[in-house]
Design an enzyme around this catalytic site. Structure first.
Site, PDB file in Angstrom:
ATOM      1  N   GLY A   1       0.836  -1.201   0.000  1.00  9.67           N
ATOM      2  CA  GLY A   1       0.000   0.000   0.000  1.00  9.67           C
ATOM      3  C   GLY A   1       0.868   1.248   0.000  1.00  9.67           C
ATOM      4  O   GLY A   1       2.024   1.233  -0.419  1.00  9.67           O
ATOM      5  N   GLY A   2       0.282   2.316   0.511  1.00  7.87           N
ATOM      6  CA  GLY A   2       1.010   3.588   0.582  1.00  7.87           C
ATOM      7  C   GLY A   2       2.277   3.481   1.405  1.00  7.87           C
ATOM      8  O   GLY A   2       3.171   4.337   1.301  1.00  7.87           O
TER       9      GLY A   2
ATOM     10  N   GLY B   1      23.881  13.905 -28.539  1.00  9.81           N
ATOM     11  CA  GLY B   1      23.386  14.419 -27.261  1.00  9.81           C
ATOM     12  C   GLY B   1      23.924  13.627 -26.085  1.00  9.81           C
ATOM     13  O   GLY B   1      24.096  14.163 -24.984  1.00  9.81           O
ATOM     14  N   ALA B   2      24.207  12.358 -26.333  1.00 10.83           N
ATOM     15  CA  ALA B   2      24.712  11.526 -25.240  1.00 10.83           C
ATOM     16  C   ALA B   2      26.102  11.967 -24.824  1.00 10.83           C
ATOM     17  O   ALA B   2      26.471  11.886 -23.646  1.00 10.83           O
ATOM     18  CB  ALA B   2      24.714  10.062 -25.665  1.00 10.83           C
TER      19      ALA B   2
HETATM   20  C1  HXC Z   1      -4.196  -4.546  11.366  1.00 13.04           C
HETATM   21  C2  HXC Z   1      -3.046  -6.360  10.650  1.00 13.04           C
HETATM   22  C3  HXC Z   1      -2.735  -5.704   9.449  1.00 13.04           C
HETATM   23  C4  HXC Z   1      -3.218  -4.382   9.262  1.00 13.04           C
HETATM   24  C5  HXC Z   1      -1.844  -7.657   9.384  1.00 13.04           C
HETATM   25  N1  HXC Z   1      -2.482  -7.561  10.561  1.00 13.04           N
HETATM   26  N2  HXC Z   1      -1.998  -6.536   8.690  1.00 13.04           N
HETATM   27  N3  HXC Z   1      -3.776  -5.786  11.602  1.00 13.04           N
HETATM   28  N4  HXC Z   1      -3.934  -3.850  10.253  1.00 13.04           N
HETATM   29  N5  HXC Z   1      -2.940  -3.685   8.158  1.00 13.04           N
HETATM   30  C6  HXC Z   1      -2.551  -8.575  11.600  1.00 13.04           C
HETATM   31  C7  HXC Z   1      -3.436  -9.770  11.222  1.00 13.04           C
HETATM   32  O1  HXC Z   1      -4.761  -9.495  11.510  1.00 13.04           O
HETATM   33  C8  HXC Z   1      -2.861 -10.846  12.104  1.00 13.04           C
HETATM   34  O2  HXC Z   1      -3.361 -10.674  13.396  1.00 13.04           O
HETATM   35  C9  HXC Z   1      -1.383 -10.521  12.162  1.00 13.04           C
HETATM   36  O3  HXC Z   1      -1.269  -9.133  11.784  1.00 13.04           O
HETATM   37  C10 HXC Z   1      -0.557 -11.306  11.203  1.00 13.04           C
HETATM   38  O4  HXC Z   1      -1.143 -11.247   9.933  1.00 13.04           O
HETATM   39  P1  HXC Z   1      -1.432 -12.511   9.035  1.00 13.04           P
HETATM   40  O5  HXC Z   1      -2.407 -12.100   8.012  1.00 13.04           O
HETATM   41  O6  HXC Z   1      -1.788 -13.690   9.893  1.00 13.04           O
HETATM   42  O7  HXC Z   1      -0.006 -12.776   8.416  1.00 13.04           O
HETATM   43  P2  HXC Z   1       0.364 -13.361   6.996  1.00 13.04           P
HETATM   44  O8  HXC Z   1      -0.466 -14.559   6.676  1.00 13.04           O
HETATM   45  O9  HXC Z   1       1.847 -13.536   7.003  1.00 13.04           O
HETATM   46  O10 HXC Z   1      -0.030 -12.220   5.948  1.00 13.04           O
HETATM   47  C11 HXC Z   1       0.673 -11.020   5.958  1.00 13.04           C
HETATM   48  C12 HXC Z   1      -0.067  -9.981   5.092  1.00 13.04           C
HETATM   49  C13 HXC Z   1      -1.530  -9.896   5.513  1.00 13.04           C
HETATM   50  C14 HXC Z   1       0.048 -10.426   3.609  1.00 13.04           C
HETATM   51  C15 HXC Z   1       0.680  -8.672   5.238  1.00 13.04           C
HETATM   52  O11 HXC Z   1      -1.584  -9.725   6.927  1.00 13.04           O
HETATM   53  C16 HXC Z   1      -2.271  -8.769   4.885  1.00 13.04           C
HETATM   54  O12 HXC Z   1      -2.687  -8.865   3.720  1.00 13.04           O
HETATM   55  N6  HXC Z   1      -2.462  -7.686   5.632  1.00 13.04           N
HETATM   56  C17 HXC Z   1      -3.179  -6.529   5.122  1.00 13.04           C
HETATM   57  C18 HXC Z   1      -2.341  -5.803   4.137  1.00 13.04           C
HETATM   58  C19 HXC Z   1      -2.977  -4.534   3.693  1.00 13.04           C
HETATM   59  O13 HXC Z   1      -3.841  -4.541   2.776  1.00 13.04           O
HETATM   60  N7  HXC Z   1      -2.637  -3.438   4.380  1.00 13.04           N
HETATM   61  C20 HXC Z   1      -3.174  -2.168   4.098  1.00 13.04           C
HETATM   62  C21 HXC Z   1      -2.387  -1.617   2.940  1.00 13.04           C
HETATM   63  S1  HXC Z   1      -2.941  -0.020   2.556  1.00 13.04           S
HETATM   64  P3  HXC Z   1      -3.640 -11.915  14.394  1.00 13.04           P
HETATM   65  O14 HXC Z   1      -4.284 -11.283  15.587  1.00 13.04           O
HETATM   66  O15 HXC Z   1      -4.523 -12.852  13.658  1.00 13.04           O
HETATM   67  O16 HXC Z   1      -2.287 -12.486  14.666  1.00 13.04           O
HETATM   68  C22 HXC Z   1      -1.964   0.929   3.468  1.00 13.04           C
HETATM   69  C23 HXC Z   1      -2.282   2.354   3.315  1.00 13.04           C
HETATM   70  C24 HXC Z   1      -1.131   3.175   3.727  1.00 13.04           C
HETATM   71  O17 HXC Z   1      -1.100   0.521   4.155  1.00 13.04           O
HETATM   72  C25 HXC Z   1      -1.343   4.539   3.206  1.00 13.04           C
HETATM   73  C26 HXC Z   1      -0.179   5.396   3.471  1.00 13.04           C
HETATM   74  C27 HXC Z   1      -0.304   6.699   2.758  1.00 13.04           C
END
Ligand code: HXC
Length: 498
Positions: free
Chosen positions: A153-154, A387-388
Site C-alpha cells: 500500500g502507501g 546528445g549523449a
Molecule cells: C491490522 C493487521 C494488518 C493491518 C496484518 N495484521 N496486517 N492488523 N492492520 N494492516 C494482523 C493480522 O490481523 C494478524 O493478526 C497478524 O497481523 C498477522 O497477519 P497474518 O495475516 O496472519 O499474516 P500473513 O499470513 O503472514 O499475511 C501477511 C499480510 C496480511 C500479507 C501482510 O496480513 C495482509 O494482507 N495484511 C493486510 C495488508 C494490507 O492490505 N494493508 C493495508 C495496505 S494499505 P492476528 O491477531 O490474527 O495475529 C496501506 C495504506 C497506507 O497501508 C497509506 C499510506 C499513505
C-alpha cells in the site's frame, strides 16, 4: 539493550529474523539504545483496548556501525502484523527527525501489514508524518530502507523516498496493491513475487538498489555501504590525502578491443583506475547499460558513472537515464566527487523509447550533471556521440576536467550514419556506390572521429594515455578538493524534469 520477551519463534516460523535480531546483526555489538520503549497505542476501536502492543510494534533507537552513530527503526511483525498505527508512525517520524538533528544516517527495517486498519485515519496520519520527515532528511543524512517482509500500500512510499532500498530474496514483498486486489480490479493473476519480489524490483522496476540473498547477507551489505558513505551532508567535502597510491596500470591498455565496434566490460576498466577492490556497484541488475557505484581513489570516495559497451552497446535509454540522474544527485548532495567514463553511441532510438519519454528521462541526466557542483572529472575512452556526449558530463555541463584517450571519437554520430546523410545523393549517383560509401566512411573516420578537434576547441582538457588515467584522476581530485559552488542565483529551486 532492554531485557524483554520477544516472540522470536513466531517470527522464525515465517522464515524471518525477529526485529530485535535484525538490529543486533546490523549494529556494533551492544551498541543499541532503544528510545520510546514504553510507547503504545491508545486505540479502543475494534477491541484494540484488549490487544496489547508493546513498543507499538516498532523498535526505535540508536546504535553504532563501525563506531559511528546510526538511527534505526525495526518493525515487529509479531505485534499486530507490524501494522502502523499513529504511535508507531510517530516513533518512526521522531527517530528520523532526531537523525536530522544529530546528522546521522537512518536505517528502516520494514516488515509490516501496512496501515493499522483499526486506527483508520490516525494510521494514515502516521504515514504522512513519516513521508514528511523522509523528505526533510533527503540530501542531508543517508536514508536506507531494508524490505524484510511485506511492505504494501502507501507504506511503500517511505522506502520510495529514501536513498537506498535493500531487498532480500524470498522475503521482500513490496507493492502498492497486492495480488488479491489486482485480481479484483484488473482480473489479472499475478503472484506476490511477480508483483513485488526482490528480483523484480532489482531488475525491472528500478525500485531496489541492492538485492541480498539472505537477511544476514543484507545486514552485512548495509554495514559495508555505511562504512564508506559520508554520514551527513553538513560534514563538507572529504579531505584528500595528498599521497597518490601507485598501482600497476599495465592492464588498462589491453582493455579496449582493437576493433572499434567490439564490446568490452567497462567494469574491468573502472577496477584498474580505482583503488583495489573498492568499487561497489549500485543497481547492478537494473539498466546494466549504465554502471553506477562508489569507489575509492587514493582513499577518496568517488561516485562512478560509466556507459557499459557490453550491454546494448552502452546506449542510454529511459531506465539508464533515471538511474544516472538519481545517482549523480545523491553524490552531489553528499559532497562526493563524480568520475564519469564515456563510451556512448547515443540515446536509444525507436518507438518504444520515444513513447516511454526518452526526452523527459534523458533530460534528467543533463539536469543532474549541470546542477552538480562537486568536482566532476570525465574520461572519454571511445565513442562520444551526439546528445549523449553532452549528457555524459561534458565540459558544456560543467565538467571540471575532461580527458580523452587517443581512441576517443567525438562527433554528432558514427561514420555510417553521417556519410549516408552527408553524401547520400553522391553515393546513389556513383558508378560503384559501395566503394564510394566505403571511401567516405574511411575519410570521416580518419578526419573527424578523433579527440583532436574537440581538444582544439577546448572541450577536452588533455588527450592522455590510458596508463596515465589513474594518476590524472588523482591529480584532479587533489586540485579540485577546494572547489566550492559560487552560484547564488536567487530562486526557490529548479524544476528537474521528473
Ligand atoms: C491490522 C493487521 C494488518 C493491518 C496484518 N495484521 N496486517 N492488523 N492492520 N494492516 C494482523 C493480522 O490481523 C494478524 O493478526 C497478524 O497481523 C498477522 O497477519 P497474518 O495475516 O496472519 O499474516 P500473513 O499470513 O503472514 O499475511 C501477511 C499480510 C496480511 C500479507 C501482510 O496480513 C495482509 O494482507 N495484511 C493486510 C495488508 C494490507 O492490505 N494493508 C493495508 C495496505 S494499505 P492476528 O491477531 O490474527 O495475529 C496501506 C495504506 C497506507 O497501508 C497509506 C499510506 C499513505
Amino acid at each position: 539493550m532492554k531485557t524483554r520477551q520477544y516472540d522470536i519463534e513466531k517470527q522464525h516460523a515465517k522464515g524471518k529474523l525477529h526485529a530485535i535480531e535484525r538490529i543486533e546483526l546490523l549494529v556494533d555489538k551492544n551498541s543499541f539504545n532503544e528510545v520510546g520503549s514504553e510507547i503504545t497505542h491508545s486505540c479502543t476501536q475494534f477491541g484494540m483496548d484488549k490487544k496489547p502492543a508493546p513498543y507499538d510494534g516498532v523498535i526505535t533507537g540508536f546504535g553504532t556501525i563501525n563506531g559511528r552513530t546510526v538511527a534505526i527503526y525495526s518493525q515487529d511483525f509479531t505485534i499486530i502484523g507490524g501494522s502502523l498505527g499513529r504511535m508507531h508512525g510517530e516513533k518512526i517520524a521522531n527517530i528520523i527527525q532526531s537523525a536530522i538533528e544529530m546528522g546521522c544516517p537512518v536505517i528502516g527495517i520494514n516488515d509490516s501489514g501496512g496501515a493499522r486498519i483499526q486506527e483508520g485515519v490516525q494510521a494514515l496520519a502516521g504515514y504522512g508524518r513519516i513521508f514528511y520527515q523522509n523528505t526533510k532528511a533527503s540530501g542531508y543524512v543517508p536514508q536506507i530502507s531494508i524490505i524484510a517482509g511485506p511492505c504494501a500500500g502507501g507504506a511503500v512510499y517511505s522506502p520510495g523516498l529514501t536513498d537506498f532500498i535493500f531487498v532480500i530474496d524470498e522475503i521482500s514483498n513490496m507493492f502498492v496493491t497486492g495480488p488479491k486486489v489486482v485480481k479484483q480490479a484488473l482480473f489479472e493473476d499475478v503472484t506476490a513475487e511477480q508483483l513485488g519480489g526482490a528480483k523484480m524490483h532489482a531488475e525491472k522496476s528500478g525500485v531496489a538498489h541492492y538485492r541480498a540473498e539472505s537477511e544476514v547477507d543484507c545486514y552485512h551489505k548495509v554495514r559495508d555501504l555505511l562504512s564508506i558513505l559520508p554520514h551527513c551532508a553538513a560534514d563538507g567535502p572529504q579531505p584528500v590525502d595528498p599521497h597518490y597510491i601507485r598501482k600497476s596500470q599495465s592492464r588498462i591498455g589491453r582493455i579496449l578491443p582493437d576493433k572499434p565496434k567490439a564490446a568490452y566490460d567497462i567494469k574491468s576498466l573502472i577496477e584498474v583506475v580505482v583503488d583495489r577492490g573498492s568499487f561497489t556497484e549500485i543497481m547492478e541488475e537494473y539498466a546494466p547499460n549504465m554502471v553506477t557505484g562508489f569507489a575509492k581513489h587514493s582513499g577518496v570516495l568517488v561516485g562512478i558513472v560509466a556507459n557499459q559497451p557490453k550491454v546494448m552497446g552502452g546506449v542510454i535509454d529511459c531506465n539508464a537515464s533515471d538511474k544516472t540522474a538519481r545517482f549523480v544527485r545523491y553524490c552531489d548532495s553528499f559532497n562526493i566527487p563524480l568520475v564519469t567514463f564515456v563510451d556512448v553511441p547515443g540515446f536509444m532510438p525507436g518507438l518504444e523509447q520515444e513513447t516511454k519519454g526518452i526526452i523527459r528521462h534523458g533530460a534528467k541526466i543533463l539536469y543532474a550533471y549541470s546542477e552538480a557542483t562537486v568536482p566532476k572529472i570525465t574520461i572519454i575512452t571511445r565513442k562520444a556521440f551526439g546528445g549523449a556526449y553532452i549528457a555524459m558530463c561534458s565540459k558544456h555541463l560543467g565538467a571540471d576536467q575532461v580527458f580523452a584517450w587517443p581512441s576517443a571519437q567525438l562527433a554528432v554520430m558514427g561514420a555510417e550514419g553521417a556519410v549516408d546523410v552527408l553524401y547520400g545523393r553522391e553515393i546513389r549517383a556513383a558508378d560503384n556506390p559501395d566503394a564510394v560509401r566505403e571511401e567516405k566512411i574511411n575519410e570521416y573516420n580518419q578526419e573527424y572521429l578523433n579527440p583532436h578537434l574537440a581538444a582544439k576547441a577546448g572541450y577536452i582538457d588533455d588527450i592522455i594515455n590510458p596508463e596515465d588515467t589513474r594518476q590524472r584522476v588523482f591529480e584532479c581530485l587533489r586540485m579540485l578538493s577546494g572547489k566550492r559552488s559560487t552560484e547564488h542565483v536567487v530562486k526557490r529551486h529548479g524544476n528537474i524534469p521528473l
